[in-house]
Design a protein around this motif. Structure first.
Motif, PDB file in Angstrom:
ATOM      1  N   SER A  44       0.853  -1.323   0.112  1.00 44.12           N
ATOM      2  CA  SER A  44       0.123  -0.087   0.005  1.00 44.12           C
ATOM      3  C   SER A  44       0.679   1.333  -0.022  1.00 44.12           C
ATOM      4  O   SER A  44       0.425   2.331  -0.305  1.00 44.12           O
ATOM      5  N   VAL A  45       1.999   1.025   0.506  1.00 46.21           N
ATOM      6  CA  VAL A  45       2.852   2.396   0.814  1.00 46.21           C
ATOM      7  C   VAL A  45       3.712   2.696  -0.571  1.00 46.21           C
ATOM      8  O   VAL A  45       4.290   1.960  -0.956  1.00 46.21           O
ATOM      9  N   ILE A  46       3.861   4.219  -0.820  1.00 45.16           N
ATOM     10  CA  ILE A  46       4.710   4.610  -1.869  1.00 45.16           C
ATOM     11  C   ILE A  46       5.880   5.142  -1.005  1.00 45.16           C
ATOM     12  O   ILE A  46       5.885   6.150  -0.041  1.00 45.16           O
ATOM     13  N   TYR A  47       7.006   4.608  -1.463  1.00 51.09           N
ATOM     14  CA  TYR A  47       8.303   4.901  -0.996  1.00 51.09           C
ATOM     15  C   TYR A  47       9.049   6.024  -1.759  1.00 51.09           C
ATOM     16  O   TYR A  47       9.208   5.327  -3.174  1.00 51.09           O
ATOM     17  N   ALA A  86      16.544   6.579   5.876  1.00 49.65           N
ATOM     18  CA  ALA A  86      15.856   5.371   6.101  1.00 49.65           C
ATOM     19  C   ALA A  86      16.695   4.162   5.850  1.00 49.65           C
ATOM     20  O   ALA A  86      17.697   4.248   4.933  1.00 49.65           O
ATOM     21  N   PRO A  87      16.622   3.092   6.545  1.00 50.88           N
ATOM     22  CA  PRO A  87      17.196   1.594   6.314  1.00 50.88           C
ATOM     23  C   PRO A  87      16.746   1.175   5.210  1.00 50.88           C
ATOM     24  O   PRO A  87      15.904   0.258   4.952  1.00 50.88           O
ATOM     25  N   GLN A  88      17.242   1.766   3.980  1.00 53.43           N
ATOM     26  CA  GLN A  88      16.361   1.322   2.549  1.00 53.43           C
ATOM     27  C   GLN A  88      16.355   0.042   2.186  1.00 53.43           C
ATOM     28  O   GLN A  88      15.140  -0.242   1.793  1.00 53.43           O
ATOM     29  N   GLN A  89      17.236  -0.598   2.189  1.00 55.71           N
ATOM     30  CA  GLN A  89      17.220  -2.194   1.998  1.00 55.71           C
ATOM     31  C   GLN A  89      16.015  -2.886   2.905  1.00 55.71           C
ATOM     32  O   GLN A  89      15.218  -3.471   2.500  1.00 55.71           O
ATOM     33  N   LYS A  90      15.994  -2.471   4.050  1.00 56.93           N
ATOM     34  CA  LYS A  90      14.820  -3.006   5.011  1.00 56.93           C
ATOM     35  C   LYS A  90      13.350  -2.432   4.535  1.00 56.93           C
ATOM     36  O   LYS A  90      12.484  -3.244   4.723  1.00 56.93           O
ATOM     37  N   VAL A  91      13.427  -1.047   4.359  1.00 53.10           N
ATOM     38  CA  VAL A  91      12.007  -0.523   3.683  1.00 53.10           C
ATOM     39  C   VAL A  91      11.799  -1.382   2.573  1.00 53.10           C
ATOM     40  O   VAL A  91      10.733  -1.851   2.363  1.00 53.10           O
ATOM     41  N   LEU A  92      12.596  -1.479   1.600  1.00 50.32           N
ATOM     42  CA  LEU A  92      12.243  -2.053   0.302  1.00 50.32           C
ATOM     43  C   LEU A  92      11.795  -3.566   0.220  1.00 50.32           C
ATOM     44  O   LEU A  92      10.994  -3.905  -0.316  1.00 50.32           O
ATOM     45  N   CYS A 145      16.863   6.543  -9.358  1.00 48.77           N
ATOM     46  CA  CYS A 145      17.477   5.614 -10.258  1.00 48.77           C
ATOM     47  C   CYS A 145      19.029   5.715 -10.255  1.00 48.77           C
ATOM     48  O   CYS A 145      19.847   5.103 -11.112  1.00 48.77           O
ATOM     49  N   GLY A 146      19.405   6.053  -8.998  1.00 47.75           N
ATOM     50  CA  GLY A 146      20.816   5.609  -8.588  1.00 47.75           C
ATOM     51  C   GLY A 146      21.139   3.986  -8.769  1.00 47.75           C
ATOM     52  O   GLY A 146      20.145   3.277  -8.540  1.00 47.75           O
ATOM     53  N   TRP A 147      22.487   3.700  -9.276  1.00 46.30           N
ATOM     54  CA  TRP A 147      22.318   2.249  -9.388  1.00 46.30           C
ATOM     55  C   TRP A 147      22.276   1.293  -8.124  1.00 46.30           C
ATOM     56  O   TRP A 147      21.517   0.322  -8.107  1.00 46.30           O
ATOM     57  N   ASN A 148      22.664   1.803  -6.831  1.00 45.09           N
ATOM     58  CA  ASN A 148      22.606   1.167  -5.821  1.00 45.09           C
ATOM     59  C   ASN A 148      20.941   1.032  -5.377  1.00 45.09           C
ATOM     60  O   ASN A 148      20.559  -0.111  -4.930  1.00 45.09           O
ATOM     61  N   SER A 149      20.136   2.034  -5.517  1.00 47.56           N
ATOM     62  CA  SER A 149      18.733   2.237  -5.306  1.00 47.56           C
ATOM     63  C   SER A 149      18.128   1.183  -6.418  1.00 47.56           C
ATOM     64  O   SER A 149      17.201   0.420  -5.935  1.00 47.56           O
ATOM     65  N   THR A 150      18.764   1.152  -7.458  1.00 50.05           N
ATOM     66  CA  THR A 150      17.976   0.427  -8.469  1.00 50.05           C
ATOM     67  C   THR A 150      18.303  -1.078  -8.302  1.00 50.05           C
ATOM     68  O   THR A 150      17.312  -1.812  -8.204  1.00 50.05           O
ATOM     69  N   MET A 151      19.635  -1.406  -7.769  1.00 51.93           N
ATOM     70  CA  MET A 151      19.856  -2.917  -7.498  1.00 51.93           C
ATOM     71  C   MET A 151      18.973  -3.163  -6.188  1.00 51.93           C
ATOM     72  O   MET A 151      18.319  -4.458  -6.096  1.00 51.93           O
ATOM     73  N   GLU A 152      18.740  -2.480  -5.335  1.00 53.11           N
ATOM     74  CA  GLU A 152      18.120  -2.952  -3.988  1.00 53.11           C
ATOM     75  C   GLU A 152      16.505  -2.958  -4.632  1.00 53.11           C
ATOM     76  O   GLU A 152      15.944  -3.911  -4.063  1.00 53.11           O
TER      77      GLU A 152
END
Length: 458
Positions: free
Chosen positions: A277-280, A339-345, A357-364
């Motif tokens: 439900s959540v938009i990150y 935020a702890p992005q990997q846990k959030v995603l 669209c940074g590559w780390n964010s893209t990979m995660e």
């Protein structure tokens, strides 16, 4: 003190969040296989990392030791001025790295190998001069960008670039017919930042570190063959070892390397939201927003009428103080600084990822099967958007209005379109399954890492 027989690897990231994070993941993986790691940040970044680390984390005795060297800039200098940063790095850091290696090699913690961020690959020259002959480079960007940098001589030969690295004419080009990405000359990473002088400085710096990269046959990239088969075919020297992710669980090094303290309260907030439900919304460590665009984003989130988790850095508007429009309610959302992005995603409440669209964010995002709404800021992020939207088909882009802004209505429209498309979500889940297999035992990325480990031990 180094244990008898333990291999000791020095890891040198470029001083930026998107470079420190994946190399910290790489370092953690080395320690899991019995290596000791000395992780070399600049003094400025080291202070940020230590101050952002949870007070309960005890780094004493950790297999990853954090050390630092000067970057050549003063405490008040702007480290987002990449031209000045590159010049300062080359003026000061090579001698500092050399001294660090000599000091360690003169004691009981001799360096077995160097792993340098591609942007710091000049360090392999330094290491060779002081007797550390084993080394590798690690690219935190896509294999497409790595292949682009390696193709500079051919681009000059083909008349696409001049000898100073500038496009001879505007237009599109393709590194290889096997590569899906059509590149715009205006989007070449060193040609879309700053003025001509800065671009020339960046290009000279790139030529310097690419020379260093060719001193080793170990070229790693945070990618997988399913994601970038064409780029990996063009430059077969690049070994995929991604997606590089910090393991979840009780890991005291999980958050080490962040430049801002992670707000863990967002995880308990997510626990109270319905599934999917959540938009990150998160734009990395570098993106800066015009106040008008920030207003449109805020009001667009209101319009969606959906819960949202929005990461807004303190410097997200540059030197301008962050303010929200008077009519922004934000009652369905939560705003955090980091935020702890990997846990959030990986949280089941997340429906989609509005990303730079940074590559780390893209990979995660890919590794967690999350669909994207793409909002690239500059440079290689534009190439990454092409992968996400056109090649992998796991996301959508935004269109600008007549004012050059992404309007609140465009945001609502694309959120509704993305969340209403089950095909995109299905492709996201399939892509996740494919890439995650690579890092499991027996996967291609896992095998490439083991080959390197065995080589260092010889």
């Amino acid at each position: 003190m180094q244990q008898m027989g333990t291999q000791h690897v020095m890891v040198i990231p470029f001083p930026a969040q998107g470079h420190v994070n994946p190399l910290m993941s790489f370092s953690k993986r080395l320690t899991q296989h019995g290596f000791r790691v000395t992780f070399v940040n600049t003094d400025f970044i080291h202070k940020r990392v230590v101050s952002a680390t949870d007070e309960e984390v005890n780094l004493e005795g950790s297999a990853v030791r954090l050390v630092s060297v000067p970057d050549g800039l003063g405490p008040m200098d702007d480290r987002n001025d990449l031209g000045s940063l590159f010049l300062a790095i080359l003026r000061v850091m090579p001698s500092a790295i050399e001294k660090l290696i000599r000091d360690m090699n003169g004691g009981s913690e001799k360096i077995s190998a160097i792993v340098a961020d591609l942007n710091m690959a000049w360090a392999l020259e330094v290491a060779n001069e002081v007797g550390v002959l084993k080394g590798a480079v690690f690219c935190p960007c896509s294999a497409a960008v790595f292949a682009l940098l390696d193709s500079i001589p051919k681009l000059i030969q083909d008349g696409i670039l001049n000898d100073n690295g500038f496009p001879i004419k505007k237009g599109v080009f393709q590194l290889s017919p096997a590569m899906p990405i059509i590149m715009e000359t205006t989007n070449i990473p060193w040609c879309c930042i700053g003025n001509t002088a800065v671009q020339k400085t960046m290009y000279d710096y790139i030529r310097k570190f690419m020379y260093g990269a060719h001193l080793t046959d170990w070229w790693f990239c945070n990618t997988s063959s399913e994601l970038e088969n064409g780029a990996l075919s063009l430059c077969s020297k690049i070994l995929p070892i991604g997606p590089l992710l910090m393991e979840n669980g009780d890991d005291q090094l999980r958050s080490v390397g962040q430049f801002w303290k992670e707000d863990l309260s967002c995880l308990s907030w997510l626990d109270h939201q319905p599934p999917c439900s959540v938009i990150y919304i998160a734009f990395g460590s570098f993106t800066v927003f015009d106040p008008n665009q920030l207003n449109e984003l805020a009001l667009g989130l209101d319009l969606t009428n959906k819960p949202f988790l929005w990461v807004v850095r303190e410097d997200a508007s540059g030197s301008t103080k962050i303010t929200y429009p008077d009519d922004f309610k934000g009652t369905r959302g939560k705003i955090v600084i980091w935020a702890p992005q990997q846990k959030v995603l990986g949280h089941p409440a997340i429906a989609c990822f509005v990303s730079h669209c940074g590559w780390n964010s893209t990979m995660e995002g890919v590794a967690n099967g999350v669909p994207f709404l793409c909002w690239p800021y500059f440079a290689d992020q534009l190439f990454d958007k092409t992968y996400i939207c056109d090649e992998w088909k796991v996301g959508l882009g935004f269109d600008l209005d007549e004012k050059g802004l992404i309007s609140r209505w465009e945001i609502k429209k694309k959120v509704d379109q993305l969340l209403g498309d089950e095909n995109i979500r299905g492709r996201s889940h399939k892509l996740k399954e494919m890439v995650v297999r690579n890092i499991a035992e027996g996967g291609e990325s896992y095998k490439n890492f083991i080959k390197f480990e065995e080589w260092v031990r010889k």
